[in-house]
Design an enzyme around this catalytic site. Sequence first.
Site, PDB file in Angstrom:
ATOM      1  N   TYR A  33       0.954  -1.537  -0.058  1.00  0.00           N
ATOM      2  CA  TYR A  33      -0.158  -0.002   0.470  1.00  0.00           C
ATOM      3  C   TYR A  33       1.197   1.373  -0.139  1.00  0.00           C
ATOM      4  CZ  TYR A  33      -3.889  -3.243   1.065  1.00  0.00           C
ATOM      5  OH  TYR A  33      -4.756  -4.236   1.826  1.00  0.00           O
TER       6      TYR A  33
ATOM      7  N   HIS B  31      -0.044 -12.084   1.954  1.00  0.00           N
ATOM      8  CA  HIS B  31      -0.574 -10.801   1.151  1.00  0.00           C
ATOM      9  C   HIS B  31      -1.399 -11.885  -0.469  1.00  0.00           C
ATOM     10  CE1 HIS B  31      -1.670  -6.358   0.592  1.00  0.00           C
ATOM     11  NE2 HIS B  31      -3.011  -7.527  -0.304  1.00  0.00           N
TER      12      HIS B  31
END
Length: 312
Positions: A56, A112
């Site tokens: 991110y 992830h």
Amino acid sequence: MPATLKNSSATLKLNTGASIPVLGFGTWRSVDNNGYHSVIAALKAGYRHIDAAAIYLNEEEVGRAIKDSGVPREEIFITTKLWGTEQRDPEAALNKSLKRLGLDYVDLYLMHWPVPLKTDRVTDGNVLCIPTLEDGTVDIDTKEWNFIKTWELMQELPKTGKTKAVGVSNFSINNIKELLESPNNKVVPATNQIEIHPLLPQDELIAFCKEKGIVVEAYSPFGSANAPLLKEQAIIDMAKKHGVEPAQLIISWSIQRGYVVLAKSVNPERIVSNFKIFTLPEDDFKTISNLSKVHGTKRVVDMKWGSFPIFQ
């Protein structure tokens, strides 16, 4: 009669014995000042669960906001995630995340995606990216590495004190089965963070995870960036019926289904509003649960990982 809204305070128990708040604050696409100010606003509103990730590219802002919020670190459940280019050395990746966050530990560290990515073609040293081949397809390591090897390393991380628990994200039933049945597996993932919303209810995957003692976390509860679920007429009409916002309706429905939900916004008023939930009557709960049967299922975060069987 308008619904009675209240701030979310419920938690679920992880298989480690720790508690995780059922309503978390997501930080995807919240960068620079937006990331900082949104986390400050979330903590001020009462959120005590912050969900971050290396990819991110906002861990520094998130960490700074946590520090500046005045909320004691031990009162906040913090998650970050391992990106695919760093799957060969998750401890080194976690160390970098902790440095960016300005923290000594996180409460949860997730893989992830179950997709190891090659770094051969990364020329600028920035591995927090999606490496591609000349034809534009993602450069996946299909021969020398896999998510089983990554998990064998990740499951040792809680012993270091740098994370209290480890889990996975975007894992299908088959991928979880493969992980649990691998010969060197010692740890059942604490959570599986996946896309869930009324048009992608994921009933089978949720049931499977619960059976295995894995807490489910829902990202993109409104259907990701453009929040298409908030424009669904059935959602709008039912929200009006109860005197609530469409987002409050979806979040409340999600929590009522028994999993963690991650709400995201950079709007201070919506951040406060999203933290207020209510209990849906059974008939309305079922109506929302059946939306995908009426309109069909729709996956919004449909990453293309070549031939990797990501959602099978």
